[in-house]
Design a protein around this motif. Structure first.
Motif, PDB file in Angstrom:
ATOM      1  N   UNK A  44      68.099  12.358  29.749  1.00 11.06           N
ATOM      2  CA  UNK A  44      66.867  11.643  30.069  1.00 11.06           C
ATOM      3  C   UNK A  44      66.160  12.276  31.270  1.00 11.06           C
ATOM      4  N   UNK A  45      66.926  12.666  32.266  1.00  8.45           N
ATOM      5  CA  UNK A  45      66.342  13.314  33.452  1.00  8.45           C
ATOM      6  C   UNK A  45      65.704  14.646  33.073  1.00  8.45           C
ATOM      7  N   UNK A  46      66.398  15.472  32.301  1.00  8.22           N
ATOM      8  CA  UNK A  46      65.846  16.757  31.884  1.00  8.22           C
ATOM      9  C   UNK A  46      64.619  16.549  30.999  1.00  8.22           C
ATOM     10  N   UNK A  47      64.687  15.594  30.093  1.00  8.37           N
ATOM     11  CA  UNK A  47      63.552  15.310  29.218  1.00  8.37           C
ATOM     12  C   UNK A  47      62.329  14.849  29.987  1.00  8.37           C
ATOM     13  N   UNK A  48      62.520  14.006  30.978  1.00  4.49           N
ATOM     14  CA  UNK A  48      61.393  13.536  31.796  1.00  4.49           C
ATOM     15  C   UNK A  48      60.813  14.684  32.614  1.00  4.49           C
ATOM     16  N   UNK A  49      61.657  15.593  33.109  1.00  4.93           N
ATOM     17  CA  UNK A  49      61.159  16.739  33.877  1.00  4.93           C
ATOM     18  C   UNK A  49      60.306  17.647  32.996  1.00  4.93           C
ATOM     19  N   UNK A  50      60.747  17.905  31.773  1.00  5.00           N
ATOM     20  CA  UNK A  50      59.981  18.742  30.856  1.00  5.00           C
ATOM     21  C   UNK A  50      58.673  18.056  30.487  1.00  5.00           C
ATOM     22  N   UNK A  51      58.719  16.767  30.228  1.00  2.08           N
ATOM     23  CA  UNK A  51      57.508  16.011  29.893  1.00  2.08           C
ATOM     24  C   UNK A  51      56.519  16.013  31.055  1.00  2.08           C
ATOM     25  N   UNK A  52      57.004  15.804  32.259  1.00  3.58           N
ATOM     26  CA  UNK A  52      56.137  15.823  33.436  1.00  3.58           C
ATOM     27  C   UNK A  52      55.518  17.194  33.636  1.00  3.58           C
TER      28      UNK A  52
ATOM     29  N   UNK B 194      62.732  30.242  33.726  1.00  2.00           N
ATOM     30  CA  UNK B 194      62.540  30.615  32.322  1.00  2.00           C
ATOM     31  C   UNK B 194      62.650  29.393  31.422  1.00  2.00           C
ATOM     32  N   UNK B 195      63.584  28.492  31.733  1.00  2.00           N
ATOM     33  CA  UNK B 195      63.775  27.273  30.954  1.00  2.00           C
ATOM     34  C   UNK B 195      62.574  26.337  31.089  1.00  2.00           C
ATOM     35  N   UNK B 196      62.009  26.255  32.290  1.00  2.00           N
ATOM     36  CA  UNK B 196      60.909  25.331  32.536  1.00  2.00           C
ATOM     37  C   UNK B 196      59.552  25.900  32.120  1.00  2.00           C
ATOM     38  N   UNK B 197      59.493  27.164  31.693  1.00  2.00           N
ATOM     39  CA  UNK B 197      58.238  27.782  31.286  1.00  2.00           C
ATOM     40  C   UNK B 197      57.729  27.092  30.022  1.00  2.00           C
ATOM     41  N   UNK B 198      56.412  26.834  29.929  1.00  2.00           N
ATOM     42  CA  UNK B 198      55.869  26.219  28.713  1.00  2.00           C
ATOM     43  C   UNK B 198      56.159  27.065  27.476  1.00  2.00           C
ATOM     44  N   UNK B 199      56.185  26.420  26.306  1.00  2.00           N
ATOM     45  CA  UNK B 199      56.569  27.097  25.062  1.00  2.00           C
ATOM     46  C   UNK B 199      55.627  28.230  24.698  1.00  2.00           C
ATOM     47  N   UNK B 200      54.339  28.099  24.972  1.00  2.00           N
ATOM     48  CA  UNK B 200      53.412  29.167  24.600  1.00  2.00           C
ATOM     49  C   UNK B 200      53.653  30.422  25.419  1.00  2.00           C
ATOM     50  N   UNK B 201      54.098  30.311  26.661  1.00  2.00           N
ATOM     51  CA  UNK B 201      54.410  31.491  27.472  1.00  2.00           C
ATOM     52  C   UNK B 201      55.731  32.120  27.027  1.00  2.00           C
ATOM     53  N   UNK B 202      56.685  31.299  26.578  1.00  2.00           N
ATOM     54  CA  UNK B 202      57.960  31.831  26.103  1.00  2.00           C
ATOM     55  C   UNK B 202      57.734  32.740  24.899  1.00  2.00           C
ATOM     56  N   UNK B 203      56.854  32.344  23.998  1.00  2.00           N
ATOM     57  CA  UNK B 203      56.601  33.143  22.807  1.00  2.00           C
ATOM     58  C   UNK B 203      55.964  34.480  23.172  1.00  2.00           C
ATOM     59  N   UNK B 204      55.117  34.508  24.194  1.00  2.20           N
ATOM     60  CA  UNK B 204      54.486  35.757  24.605  1.00  2.20           C
ATOM     61  C   UNK B 204      55.486  36.711  25.229  1.00  2.20           C
ATOM     62  N   UNK B 205      56.459  36.185  25.993  1.00  7.15           N
ATOM     63  CA  UNK B 205      57.441  37.049  26.651  1.00  7.15           C
ATOM     64  C   UNK B 205      58.511  37.538  25.687  1.00  7.15           C
ATOM     65  N   UNK B 206      58.753  36.816  24.585  1.00  9.10           N
ATOM     66  CA  UNK B 206      59.755  37.226  23.623  1.00  9.10           C
ATOM     67  C   UNK B 206      59.293  38.385  22.767  1.00  9.10           C
ATOM     68  N   UNK B 207      57.986  38.609  22.658  1.00  7.81           N
ATOM     69  CA  UNK B 207      57.438  39.686  21.817  1.00  7.81           C
ATOM     70  C   UNK B 207      57.730  41.046  22.368  1.00  7.81           C
TER      71      UNK B 207
END
Length: 102
Positions: free
Chosen positions: A11-19, A89-102
């Protein structure tokens, strides 16, 4: 008991990601990046920020922010602990993760 512990941690991790997703001003943007922060007291700190590819030293208190100096040579990210790199890296938004994985 362990199930409730994992539930609370999740719950704590989920709230941090949501925030993080709902409030984009928390964290670094492409225009402004906090490189280092060094606490001097309870409410005072020195911060090195990157603006337009240059590093600037700021003095930050609870009352104001003072521009102190522009660094001649930028600080390297080599001294960043491995845990901090993985956490960012874990806290990076999903759209940035996809750009760095390319």
């Amino acid at each position: 008991m362990s199930l409730s512990l994992f539930l609370v941690l999740g719950l704590i991790v989920g709230m941090a990601v949501l925030l993080k997703r709902l409030n984009p001003s928390l964290g670094n943007s492409p225009d402004f990046k906090v490189v280092r922060s060094f606490p001097l007291g309870n409410r005072e700190r020195l911060m090195v920020v990157e603006l337009d590819g240059k590093h600037h030293l700021l003095g930050v208190t609870s009352q104001n922010i003072n521009y102190l100096y522009q660094l001649e040579t930028p600080l390297s990210d080599q001294n960043t602990p491995a845990f901090a790199k993985e956490l960012s890296r874990f806290m990076m938004p999903a759209n940035k993760k996809n750009k760095t994985d390319d």
